[in-house]
Design a protein around this motif. Structure first.
Motif, PDB file in Angstrom:
ATOM      1  N   HIS A 143      30.077  30.665  33.626  1.00 38.46           N
ATOM      2  CA  HIS A 143      29.435  31.708  34.416  1.00 38.46           C
ATOM      3  C   HIS A 143      30.058  33.097  34.188  1.00 38.46           C
ATOM      4  N   TYR A 144      31.207  33.128  33.567  1.00 39.57           N
ATOM      5  CA  TYR A 144      31.995  34.351  33.439  1.00 39.57           C
ATOM      6  C   TYR A 144      31.206  35.515  32.821  1.00 39.57           C
ATOM      7  N   ALA A 145      30.518  35.269  31.734  1.00 39.97           N
ATOM      8  CA  ALA A 145      29.788  36.343  31.040  1.00 39.97           C
ATOM      9  C   ALA A 145      28.649  36.920  31.888  1.00 39.97           C
ATOM     10  N   GLN A 146      28.253  36.198  32.935  1.00 38.44           N
ATOM     11  CA  GLN A 146      27.207  36.712  33.826  1.00 38.44           C
ATOM     12  C   GLN A 146      27.738  37.796  34.764  1.00 38.44           C
ATOM     13  N   VAL A 147      29.068  37.831  34.949  1.00 38.42           N
ATOM     14  CA  VAL A 147      29.634  38.783  35.904  1.00 38.42           C
ATOM     15  C   VAL A 147      30.669  39.736  35.301  1.00 38.42           C
ATOM     16  N   VAL A 148      31.221  39.398  34.152  1.00 35.04           N
ATOM     17  CA  VAL A 148      32.234  40.247  33.521  1.00 35.04           C
ATOM     18  C   VAL A 148      31.835  40.493  32.069  1.00 35.04           C
ATOM     19  N   THR A 149      31.804  41.760  31.682  1.00 34.60           N
ATOM     20  CA  THR A 149      31.429  42.084  30.295  1.00 34.60           C
ATOM     21  C   THR A 149      32.527  42.842  29.556  1.00 34.60           C
ATOM     22  N   THR A 150      33.609  43.167  30.244  1.00 34.94           N
ATOM     23  CA  THR A 150      34.652  43.994  29.631  1.00 34.94           C
ATOM     24  C   THR A 150      35.714  43.201  28.886  1.00 34.94           C
ATOM     25  N   ARG A 151      35.759  41.904  29.114  1.00 34.80           N
ATOM     26  CA  ARG A 151      36.727  41.039  28.416  1.00 34.80           C
ATOM     27  C   ARG A 151      36.222  39.612  28.454  1.00 34.80           C
ATOM     28  N   SER A 152      36.795  38.787  27.616  1.00 31.15           N
ATOM     29  CA  SER A 152      36.367  37.391  27.557  1.00 31.15           C
ATOM     30  C   SER A 152      37.233  36.527  28.463  1.00 31.15           C
ATOM     31  N   TYR A 161      55.634  38.047  40.790  1.00 29.97           N
ATOM     32  CA  TYR A 161      54.299  37.470  40.597  1.00 29.97           C
ATOM     33  C   TYR A 161      53.403  38.471  39.874  1.00 29.97           C
ATOM     34  N   TYR A 162      52.512  37.944  39.055  1.00 30.52           N
ATOM     35  CA  TYR A 162      51.503  38.765  38.390  1.00 30.52           C
ATOM     36  C   TYR A 162      50.151  38.192  38.781  1.00 30.52           C
ATOM     37  N   ASN A 163      49.280  39.028  39.367  1.00 26.17           N
ATOM     38  CA  ASN A 163      47.950  38.580  39.767  1.00 26.17           C
ATOM     39  C   ASN A 163      46.947  38.872  38.669  1.00 26.17           C
ATOM     40  N   HIS A 164      46.233  37.838  38.258  1.00 26.44           N
ATOM     41  CA  HIS A 164      45.198  37.971  37.237  1.00 26.44           C
ATOM     42  C   HIS A 164      44.211  36.821  37.447  1.00 26.44           C
ATOM     43  N   ASN A 165      43.173  37.082  38.225  1.00 27.63           N
ATOM     44  CA  ASN A 165      42.219  36.036  38.581  1.00 27.63           C
ATOM     45  C   ASN A 165      41.309  35.664  37.417  1.00 27.63           C
ATOM     46  N   LEU A 166      40.910  34.400  37.401  1.00 24.82           N
ATOM     47  CA  LEU A 166      39.898  33.960  36.439  1.00 24.82           C
ATOM     48  C   LEU A 166      38.501  34.347  36.914  1.00 24.82           C
ATOM     49  N   ASP A 167      38.347  34.568  38.183  1.00 24.28           N
ATOM     50  CA  ASP A 167      37.111  34.987  38.841  1.00 24.28           C
ATOM     51  C   ASP A 167      36.113  33.857  39.024  1.00 24.28           C
ATOM     52  N   THR A 168      35.714  33.177  37.952  1.00 21.27           N
ATOM     53  CA  THR A 168      34.688  32.136  38.046  1.00 21.27           C
ATOM     54  C   THR A 168      34.895  31.150  36.896  1.00 21.27           C
TER      55      THR A 168
END
Length: 173
Positions: free
Chosen positions: A22-31, A11-18
């Motif tokens: 809304h993503y750009a409001q909480v993550v700025t290091t990648r799209s 398994y590989y874990n890689h969450n979308l988070d949100t």
């Protein structure tokens, strides 16, 4: 041979988070597309996908629905649903706790929309009451991450988990 002795990545874990909105409001290091591209590469490599999100990032209900819709497209084998653990010194340190009923609804929708996935009650369990965790299991969570620490935050202790499982008549497989 050396190849036979190497561990296999299941398994590989890689969450979308949100949600994408809304993503750009909480993550700025990648799209968001970077996340999707990584998950596509994982799938193409024949590795099972562990992908979910974090509830409590300041998102709205529509963002939660959008996150679930994105996950449904991916059909991950494992879907961790995390409750934000506010960490001092981070931008979300003062976030309001998620309403327990809203969190349980996310678990229920994940279960209904991804019936073949393991819906994992994940980070944030340490702050959840036994009753809230029980509601999550009754709503469709069928797995947890069982350990004392998840990456950088503490997790519900293993004795607490075993006691809760005993109360609920749950057993590990």
């Amino acid at each position: 041979s050396l190849h036979d002795a190497l561990p296999i990545l299941d398994y590989y874990n890689h969450n979308l988070d949100t949600s994408p909105a809304h993503y750009a409001q909480v993550v700025t290091t990648r799209s968001y597309q970077d996340r999707l591209d990584t998950l596509s590469a994982v799938r193409q490599a024949g590795i099972k996908v562990c992908c979910g999100g974090i509830i409590g990032l300041g998102e709205q209900q529509a963002d939660r629905a959008s996150l679930i819709a994105e996950l449904v497209k991916l059909q991950p084998e494992s879907v961790p649903i995390n409750s934000l653990v506010p960490v001092p010194g981070t931008p979300l340190a003062d976030s309001e706790p998620i309403d327990p009923f809203d969190f349980v609804r996310v678990i229920a929708v994940a279960r209904i929309t991804m019936p073949k996935s393991f819906v994992r009650l994940s980070a944030g369990r340490e702050a959840m009451s036994d009753e809230m965790q029980a509601m999550c299991f009754f709503a469709g969570a069928n797995s947890i991450f069982y350990c004392d620490k998840l990456l950088t935050t503490t997790n519900a202790g293993t004795n607490r988990d075993l006691d809760l499982f005993d109360k609920l008549g749950l057993r590990a497989i």
